[in-house]
Design a protein around this motif. Structure first.
Motif, PDB file in Angstrom:
ATOM      1  N   GLN A  90      13.863  51.496 -56.438  1.00  0.00           N
ATOM      2  CA  GLN A  90      12.961  52.049 -55.438  1.00  0.00           C
ATOM      3  C   GLN A  90      11.495  51.780 -55.794  1.00  0.00           C
ATOM      4  OE1 GLN A  90      13.755  53.514 -52.620  1.00  0.00           O
ATOM      5  NE2 GLN A  90      15.910  54.035 -52.822  1.00  0.00           N
ATOM      6  N   GLY A  91      11.135  52.056 -57.048  1.00  0.00           N
ATOM      7  CA  GLY A  91       9.738  51.975 -57.448  1.00  0.00           C
ATOM      8  C   GLY A  91       9.147  50.582 -57.364  1.00  0.00           C
ATOM      9  N   THR A  92       9.913  49.567 -57.736  1.00  0.00           N
ATOM     10  CA  THR A  92       9.407  48.192 -57.716  1.00  0.00           C
ATOM     11  C   THR A  92       9.390  47.600 -56.312  1.00  0.00           C
ATOM     12  OG1 THR A  92      11.629  47.339 -58.164  1.00  0.00           O
ATOM     13  CG2 THR A  92      10.186  47.713 -60.062  1.00  0.00           C
ATOM     14  N   GLY A  93      10.050  48.285 -55.367  1.00  0.00           N
ATOM     15  CA  GLY A  93      10.114  47.765 -54.008  1.00  0.00           C
ATOM     16  C   GLY A  93      11.267  46.814 -53.771  1.00  0.00           C
ATOM     17  N   MET A  94      12.162  46.664 -54.758  1.00  0.00           N
ATOM     18  CA  MET A  94      13.292  45.744 -54.601  1.00  0.00           C
ATOM     19  C   MET A  94      14.160  46.124 -53.407  1.00  0.00           C
ATOM     20  SD  MET A  94      14.658  45.097 -58.484  1.00  0.00           S
ATOM     21  CE  MET A  94      13.616  44.476 -59.793  1.00  0.00           C
ATOM     22  N   VAL A  95      14.437  47.420 -53.263  1.00  0.00           N
ATOM     23  CA  VAL A  95      15.302  47.875 -52.169  1.00  0.00           C
ATOM     24  C   VAL A  95      14.711  47.497 -50.823  1.00  0.00           C
ATOM     25  CG1 VAL A  95      16.112  49.931 -50.958  1.00  0.00           C
ATOM     26  CG2 VAL A  95      16.461  49.744 -53.395  1.00  0.00           C
ATOM     27  N   ASP A  96      13.424  47.728 -50.640  1.00  0.00           N
ATOM     28  CA  ASP A  96      12.775  47.412 -49.362  1.00  0.00           C
ATOM     29  C   ASP A  96      12.853  45.922 -49.049  1.00  0.00           C
ATOM     30  OD1 ASP A  96      12.109  50.069 -49.047  1.00  0.00           O
ATOM     31  OD2 ASP A  96      10.136  49.850 -49.985  1.00  0.00           O
ATOM     32  N   HIS A  97      12.598  45.111 -50.056  1.00  0.00           N
ATOM     33  CA  HIS A  97      12.642  43.657 -49.841  1.00  0.00           C
ATOM     34  C   HIS A  97      14.061  43.189 -49.551  1.00  0.00           C
ATOM     35  CE1 HIS A  97       8.553  43.702 -51.444  1.00  0.00           C
ATOM     36  NE2 HIS A  97       8.439  42.437 -51.082  1.00  0.00           N
ATOM     37  N   MET A  98      15.043  43.751 -50.246  1.00  0.00           N
ATOM     38  CA  MET A  98      16.440  43.385 -49.998  1.00  0.00           C
ATOM     39  C   MET A  98      16.841  43.753 -48.571  1.00  0.00           C
ATOM     40  SD  MET A  98      17.885  44.744 -53.666  1.00  0.00           S
ATOM     41  CE  MET A  98      19.627  44.704 -53.245  1.00  0.00           C
ATOM     42  N   ALA A  99      16.430  44.935 -48.130  1.00  0.00           N
ATOM     43  CA  ALA A  99      16.779  45.392 -46.779  1.00  0.00           C
ATOM     44  C   ALA A  99      16.158  44.481 -45.716  1.00  0.00           C
ATOM     45  CB  ALA A  99      16.314  46.828 -46.577  1.00  0.00           C
ATOM     46  N   ARG A 100      14.871  44.161 -45.893  1.00  0.00           N
ATOM     47  CA  ARG A 100      14.192  43.315 -44.898  1.00  0.00           C
ATOM     48  C   ARG A 100      14.808  41.924 -44.859  1.00  0.00           C
ATOM     49  NH1 ARG A 100       9.310  46.000 -46.486  1.00  0.00           N
ATOM     50  NH2 ARG A 100       8.809  44.333 -47.954  1.00  0.00           N
ATOM     51  N   TRP A 101      15.187  41.419 -46.028  1.00  0.00           N
ATOM     52  CA  TRP A 101      15.807  40.090 -46.074  1.00  0.00           C
ATOM     53  C   TRP A 101      17.131  40.094 -45.321  1.00  0.00           C
ATOM     54  CZ3 TRP A 101      20.477  38.407 -48.196  1.00  0.00           C
ATOM     55  CH2 TRP A 101      20.660  37.019 -48.229  1.00  0.00           C
ATOM     56  N   MET A 102      17.935  41.150 -45.520  1.00  0.00           N
ATOM     57  CA  MET A 102      19.227  41.233 -44.838  1.00  0.00           C
ATOM     58  C   MET A 102      19.041  41.275 -43.329  1.00  0.00           C
ATOM     59  SD  MET A 102      21.690  41.213 -47.100  1.00  0.00           S
ATOM     60  CE  MET A 102      23.119  41.973 -46.355  1.00  0.00           C
ATOM     61  N   VAL A 103      18.013  41.985 -42.871  1.00  0.00           N
ATOM     62  CA  VAL A 103      17.750  42.066 -41.426  1.00  0.00           C
ATOM     63  C   VAL A 103      17.260  40.723 -40.896  1.00  0.00           C
ATOM     64  CG1 VAL A 103      16.317  43.139 -39.657  1.00  0.00           C
ATOM     65  CG2 VAL A 103      17.300  44.546 -41.483  1.00  0.00           C
ATOM     66  N   ASP A 104      16.401  40.065 -41.654  1.00  0.00           N
ATOM     67  CA  ASP A 104      15.801  38.807 -41.196  1.00  0.00           C
ATOM     68  C   ASP A 104      16.814  37.676 -41.079  1.00  0.00           C
ATOM     69  OD1 ASP A 104      13.358  40.030 -41.023  1.00  0.00           O
ATOM     70  OD2 ASP A 104      12.637  39.314 -42.972  1.00  0.00           O
ATOM     71  N   VAL A 105      17.869  37.692 -41.879  1.00  0.00           N
ATOM     72  CA  VAL A 105      18.833  36.579 -41.858  1.00  0.00           C
ATOM     73  C   VAL A 105      19.824  36.692 -40.707  1.00  0.00           C
ATOM     74  CG1 VAL A 105      18.688  36.205 -44.355  1.00  0.00           C
ATOM     75  CG2 VAL A 105      20.445  37.735 -43.450  1.00  0.00           C
ATOM     76  N   ILE A 106      19.775  37.788 -39.959  1.00  0.00           N
ATOM     77  CA  ILE A 106      20.689  37.936 -38.820  1.00  0.00           C
ATOM     78  C   ILE A 106      20.250  36.985 -37.706  1.00  0.00           C
ATOM     79  CG2 ILE A 106      21.579  39.519 -37.056  1.00  0.00           C
ATOM     80  CD1 ILE A 106      20.979  41.820 -38.999  1.00  0.00           C
ATOM     81  N   PRO A 107      21.132  36.089 -37.259  1.00  0.00           N
ATOM     82  CA  PRO A 107      20.757  35.144 -36.193  1.00  0.00           C
ATOM     83  C   PRO A 107      20.423  35.880 -34.892  1.00  0.00           C
ATOM     84  CG  PRO A 107      22.805  34.477 -37.283  1.00  0.00           C
ATOM     85  CD  PRO A 107      22.486  35.860 -37.754  1.00  0.00           C
ATOM     86  N   ASP A 108      19.496  35.311 -34.122  1.00  0.00           N
ATOM     87  CA  ASP A 108      19.096  35.919 -32.849  1.00  0.00           C
ATOM     88  C   ASP A 108      20.275  36.050 -31.896  1.00  0.00           C
ATOM     89  OD1 ASP A 108      16.511  36.141 -33.727  1.00  0.00           O
ATOM     90  OD2 ASP A 108      15.872  34.224 -32.854  1.00  0.00           O
ATOM     91  N   GLY A 109      21.204  35.119 -31.973  1.00  0.00           N
ATOM     92  CA  GLY A 109      22.358  35.142 -31.077  1.00  0.00           C
ATOM     93  C   GLY A 109      23.278  36.319 -31.302  1.00  0.00           C
ATOM     94  N   MET A 110      23.131  36.988 -32.448  1.00  0.00           N
ATOM     95  CA  MET A 110      23.982  38.143 -32.748  1.00  0.00           C
ATOM     96  C   MET A 110      23.384  39.434 -32.204  1.00  0.00           C
ATOM     97  SD  MET A 110      26.638  37.042 -34.235  1.00  0.00           S
ATOM     98  CE  MET A 110      27.334  38.588 -34.822  1.00  0.00           C
ATOM     99  N   GLY A 111      22.236  39.352 -31.527  1.00  0.00           N
ATOM    100  CA  GLY A 111      21.568  40.547 -31.022  1.00  0.00           C
ATOM    101  C   GLY A 111      22.459  41.465 -30.210  1.00  0.00           C
ATOM    102  N   PRO A 112      23.195  40.929 -29.203  1.00  0.00           N
ATOM    103  CA  PRO A 112      24.056  41.814 -28.408  1.00  0.00           C
ATOM    104  C   PRO A 112      25.209  42.426 -29.199  1.00  0.00           C
ATOM    105  CG  PRO A 112      23.607  39.742 -27.252  1.00  0.00           C
ATOM    106  CD  PRO A 112      23.139  39.572 -28.665  1.00  0.00           C
ATOM    107  N   HIS A 113      25.448  41.892 -30.389  1.00  0.00           N
ATOM    108  CA  HIS A 113      26.560  42.389 -31.208  1.00  0.00           C
ATOM    109  C   HIS A 113      26.039  43.115 -32.459  1.00  0.00           C
ATOM    110  CE1 HIS A 113      29.031  39.822 -28.670  1.00  0.00           C
ATOM    111  NE2 HIS A 113      28.252  38.799 -28.990  1.00  0.00           N
TER     112      HIS A 113
END
Length: 469
Positions: A344-367
């Motif tokens: 939490q303190g180093t910000g690793m969790v936040d960066h991991m979460a944002r990366w996971m969200v960013d890699v989701i393809p746009d075409g998967m939006g409705p799903h």
């Protein structure tokens, strides 16, 4: 860079403990400390650790006094009828014992607290597994999965977090999910059945008279195999355990096949209903949130110690008897505080979460509900429920809303990963489970991950089939 280091830190931890190169306590402390230096924030390690310890201190206190409380309840005989009931159902059949473990864990999970569930389940089942030489990782795995499904109860934590994060009503999230969760729990029972069959095949089919133990007599263990099958016989020195026939003999065998000594000096039969009333009141207070859980267990432990063992030397003896479990579990919790504090303190969790969200393809939006359900498996395993529900779920929900996916669907999908989450190295309760069962955390992890992930996918599939997700 923080994303890569975060995943690398978790992977390093899991690999080292699964290969048994380090103990969990050492790995939980040393690995995050090392990665904190890699990140360039070694000077702030102390602050991160203090923050982590501060956040988990109430949990550690709760576990310490809960172990004392339930340990005393075992000593005085509160759970003996449960053990006898399981024995009556199991008939020393490994398959029935494994299924009984899942059922017991699911029932006790109604209190909404994983730690107490594991303490009661292991206390009741551990002696039986040991007596019959059954696999202890089967016990821990089945208990963790059953509790993971039941952990989605509104008072269990994840549902309340999802409701709070997305500003929804918890009942609107949970009630429609009941059919899918019921299918998931049924899946755990079916899996328990097949794991039990595997144990039965390994050990052979046993009967009570084959494992009969005469109290107060030395045991003679004979291990033999014949006609292509494996069997074990445990007999006492003398008596009528193997003789006689009919119902009377079978009942006598059941009474004398014990996993908890029926003549132990700590039994308090005259106080049975007092202890039962205190326990029910305690669990009710937890569910109703009348007082903080650490305070409830602190008061409960003090009360039952005083009433059941009024003499100071007896109280000291009971505390000493459970000191190993207290030290082991509380040590694990404070070590886990280092791990979570650095994440939490180093910000690793936040960066991991944002990366996971960013890699989701746009075409998967409705799903996005389906995506959220799948992502809940690794994300709730690699981070705390707080981190996932308050940090990741709102971002996923925003992305879903842009494609017409309702927040309710997203919230329901977020519950899918809980059976796997309960075996995460970041969940303090899992250390209660493996500590009391005397199972290596790495062995538990290697066994349970695949089956827990399968249970999660069953819930997700049922949710989609029923139109819930």
């Amino acid at each position: 860079m923080l994303t890569i280091l975060g995943f690398a830190m978790i992977a390093t931890f899991l690999v080292l403990i699964m290969m048994k190169k380090m103990s969990p306590i050492a790995a939980l402390v040393l690995i995050p400390a090392l990665f904190c230096v890699f990140v360039g924030k070694g000077a702030k390690l102390g602050d991160y650790v203090i923050d982590g310890v501060t956040s988990l201190a109430p949990t550690a206190a709760m576990l310490m006094f809960a172990i004392v409380y339930f340990g005393v309840m075992i000593d005085v005989g509160l759970f003996d009828p449960i053990v006898r009931g399981i024995l009556k159902f199991a008939k020393a059949d490994p398959m029935r014992i494994v299924v009984g473990t899942a059922i017991l864990a699911a029932i006790v999970s109604l209190d909404g607290d994983g730690s107490t569930t594991f303490m009661i389940t292991v206390s009741a089942m551990y002696p039986l597994y040991k007596r019959l030489k059954m696999s202890l990782v089967v016990m821990t795995g089945v208990a963790a999965m059953a509790n993971g499904v039941m952990n989605t109860l509104p008072w269990g934590g994840p549902t309340a977090r999802a409701a709070t994060a997305l500003k929804l009503d918890a009942s609107d999230i949970f009630v429609p999910m009941i059919p899918a969760l019921a299918v998931g729990l049924l899946g755990v029972f079916v899996l328990s059945y097949f794991l039990g069959l595997k144990e039965r095949k390994r050990l052979g089919v046993l009967t009570l008279d084959e494992v009969l133990v005469e109290e107060k007599e030395s045991e003679t263990v004979l291990v033999g195999a014949g006609s292509g099958s494996t069997g074990r016989t445990v007999t006492g020195g003398s008596g009528s355990g193997g003789s006689g026939s009919g119902t009377d003999a079978e009942d006598d065998d059941e009474e004398r096949f014990t996993v908890l000594d029926p003549h132990r000096a700590t039994l308090r039969p005259k106080l049975y209903w007092f202890n039962a009333l205190v326990t029910v009141t305690l669990l009710t207070s937890m569910i109703m949130e009348w007082l903080p859980i650490p305070v409830l267990f602190l008061l409960g432990a003090a009360l039952v110690l005083t009433v059941n063992f009024p003499h100071i030397p007896d109280q000291k003896a009971r505390l000493a008897a459970h000191a190993d479990n207290v030290l082991n579990v509380s040590g694990m919790v404070f070590a886990a505080a280092v791990f979570t504090g650095v994440l939490q303190g180093t910000g690793m969790v936040d960066h991991m979460a944002r990366w996971m969200v960013d890699v989701i393809p746009d075409g998967m939006g409705p799903h996005m509900a389906l995506v959220t359900g799948i992502l809940s498996l690794p994300l709730t395993y690699f981070m705390s429920n707080d981190g996932f529900y308050f940090g990741v779920l709102p971002v996923l929900a925003e992305a879903g809303a842009a494609h017409g996916v309702s927040p309710l669907e997203m919230a329901r999908a977020s519950l899918v990963g809980q059976p796997l989450h309960m075996s995460s190295p970041l969940v303090p309760a899992v250390y209660v489970l493996v500590g009391m069962a005397k199972v290596e955390f790495g062995d538990h992890t290697k066994f349970v991950v695949k089956w827990a992930a399968l249970t999660c996918l069953i819930i997700l599939g049922a949710g989609i089939l029923f139109g819930i997700i």
